[in-house]
Scaffold this motif. Structure first.
Motif, mmCIF file in Angstrom:
data_model
loop_
_atom_site.group_PDB
_atom_site.id
_atom_site.type_symbol
_atom_site.label_atom_id
_atom_site.label_comp_id
_atom_site.label_asym_id
_atom_site.label_seq_id
_atom_site.Cartn_x
_atom_site.Cartn_y
_atom_site.Cartn_z
ATOM 1 N N LYS A 1 0.821 -1.219 0.000
ATOM 2 C CA LYS A 1 0.000 0.000 0.000
ATOM 3 C C LYS A 1 0.849 1.261 0.000
ATOM 4 N N LYS A 2 2.128 1.115 0.392
ATOM 5 C CA LYS A 2 2.997 2.281 0.442
ATOM 6 C C LYS A 2 3.732 2.523 -0.881
ATOM 7 N N THR A 3 3.489 1.674 -1.882
ATOM 8 C CA THR A 3 4.143 1.842 -3.181
ATOM 9 C C THR A 3 3.369 2.823 -4.048
ATOM 10 N N ASP A 4 4.028 3.307 -5.091
ATOM 11 C CA ASP A 4 3.465 4.384 -5.913
ATOM 12 C C ASP A 4 2.160 4.009 -6.593
ATOM 13 N N VAL A 5 2.012 2.749 -6.995
ATOM 14 C CA VAL A 5 0.819 2.389 -7.764
ATOM 15 C C VAL A 5 -0.451 2.413 -6.921
ATOM 16 N N TYR A 6 -0.329 2.487 -5.607
ATOM 17 C CA TYR A 6 -1.502 2.594 -4.747
ATOM 18 C C TYR A 6 -1.780 4.044 -4.351
ATOM 19 N N ARG A 7 -0.981 4.980 -4.867
ATOM 20 C CA ARG A 7 -1.155 6.383 -4.490
ATOM 21 C C ARG A 7 -2.280 7.009 -5.291
ATOM 22 N N ALA A 8 -3.202 7.633 -4.594
ATOM 23 C CA ALA A 8 -4.322 8.312 -5.240
ATOM 24 C C ALA A 8 -4.852 9.393 -4.300
ATOM 25 N N ARG A 9 -5.382 10.461 -4.898
ATOM 26 C CA ARG A 9 -5.953 11.551 -4.112
ATOM 27 C C ARG A 9 -7.408 11.774 -4.484
ATOM 28 N N ARG A 10 -8.180 12.104 -3.489
ATOM 29 C CA ARG A 10 -9.583 12.437 -3.721
ATOM 30 C C ARG A 10 -9.675 13.702 -4.579
ATOM 31 N N GLY A 11 -10.516 13.651 -5.610
ATOM 32 C CA GLY A 11 -10.722 14.818 -6.463
ATOM 33 C C GLY A 11 -9.649 15.016 -7.504
ATOM 34 N N GLU A 12 -8.701 14.076 -7.629
ATOM 35 C CA GLU A 12 -7.609 14.203 -8.588
ATOM 36 C C GLU A 12 -7.524 12.925 -9.417
ATOM 37 N N PHE A 13 -7.537 13.075 -10.735
ATOM 38 C CA PHE A 13 -7.349 11.932 -11.629
ATOM 39 C C PHE A 13 -5.884 11.894 -12.046
ATOM 40 N N ARG A 14 -5.287 10.745 -11.863
ATOM 41 C CA ARG A 14 -3.855 10.579 -12.098
ATOM 42 C C ARG A 14 -3.619 9.539 -13.188
ATOM 43 N N VAL A 15 -2.745 9.846 -14.122
ATOM 44 C CA VAL A 15 -2.362 8.908 -15.167
ATOM 45 C C VAL A 15 -1.043 8.268 -14.743
ATOM 46 N N LEU A 16 -0.976 6.951 -14.794
ATOM 47 C CA LEU A 16 0.226 6.240 -14.363
ATOM 48 C C LEU A 16 0.345 4.942 -15.136
ATOM 49 N N VAL A 17 1.525 4.351 -15.066
ATOM 50 C CA VAL A 17 1.759 3.029 -15.665
ATOM 51 C C VAL A 17 1.882 2.017 -14.535
ATOM 52 N N VAL A 18 1.018 1.023 -14.552
ATOM 53 C CA VAL A 18 1.006 -0.019 -13.522
ATOM 54 C C VAL A 18 1.764 -1.233 -14.059
ATOM 55 N N PRO A 19 2.778 -1.685 -13.364
ATOM 56 C CA PRO A 19 3.543 -2.842 -13.847
ATOM 57 C C PRO A 19 2.735 -4.127 -13.718
ATOM 58 N N PRO A 20 3.113 -5.169 -14.456
ATOM 59 C CA PRO A 20 2.430 -6.461 -14.313
ATOM 60 C C PRO A 20 2.489 -6.927 -12.856
#
Length: 209
Positions: free
Chosen positions: A8-27
């Motif tokens: 849960k502390k890794t980047d792919v679980y990072r998200a903010r309320r009211g903000e849409f984020r574009v990211l690349v999720v590894p396999p």
């Protein structure tokens, strides 16, 4: 003994309320169980979780004994339906298909999962859906995600904004399934405080459409 790993502390679980984020999720490899229907009323949903968690915790304790401890990752779900409006407008859960998932750390393999499943099967009254548990790699790649805070049934407007506004405005198109990551335990958290990552795999739209 190394420090306990918490995905849960890794980047792919990072998200903010009211903000849409574009990211690349590894396999990512997951324990998975499939199903269909309203998760609040269909007994197959509860049975799926009752099979996933014993396997996940058996894996965790085996890994800890081998010298590498980790926090069992949060429950995740893939959701889809013939008409995606059933997630944003009518919220008709009876038509939903789903795959419930728990991530598997990269240092554990197929044999570890097989041993864990066999250990759970050997216990008294093993879960009825134990034979449905599988490990599979999910490769979502480019995604959009945000954080929803509140009851699950209030996700509709957030999902609609993601699907109908943000994604096309960014020159993206949806692929894959609607993906939810449950950061809160609904058994111990008030509905208005539930924290859920909402994720949608996407692709970049070319000039050809």
């Amino acid at each position: 003994m190394s420090d306990k790993t918490d995905v849960k502390k890794t980047d792919v679980y990072r998200a903010r309320r009211g903000e849409f984020r574009v990211l690349v999720v590894p396999p990512t490899r997951y324990l998975m169980v499939d199903g269909h229907g309203d998760p609040n009323t269909d007994p197959s949903y509860a049975a799926a979780l009752a099979a996933l968690y014993p396997v996940a915790y058996t894996l965790k304790f085996a890994s800890k004994e081998a010298g590498r401890d980790y926090v069992v990752p949060p429950l995740e779900g893939l959701w889809w339906a013939p008409d995606m409006a059933s997630f944003t407008d009518a919220r008709d859960k009876t038509v939903w298909d789903w795959t419930m998932m728990l991530a598997v750390p990269e240092w554990l393999g197929e044999r570890d999962v097989t041993v864990a499943v066999d250990a759970v099967r050997a216990k008294k009254d093993p879960p009825v859906r134990l034979d449905d548990v599988r490990m599979e790699t999910l490769d979502e790649g480019l995604c959009v995600q945000t954080l929803h805070v509140g009851p699950f049934d209030e996700e509709g407007p957030v999902i609609a904004e993601m699907h109908r506004a943000f994604i096309p405005q960014q020159g993206l198109a949806m692929t894959g399934c609607h993906h939810e990551i449950y950061l809160s335990d609904p058994r111990r958290t008030a509905p208005e405080k539930l924290r859920t990552v909402l994720r949608q795999p996407v692709r970049r739209v070319t000039d050809g459409g």
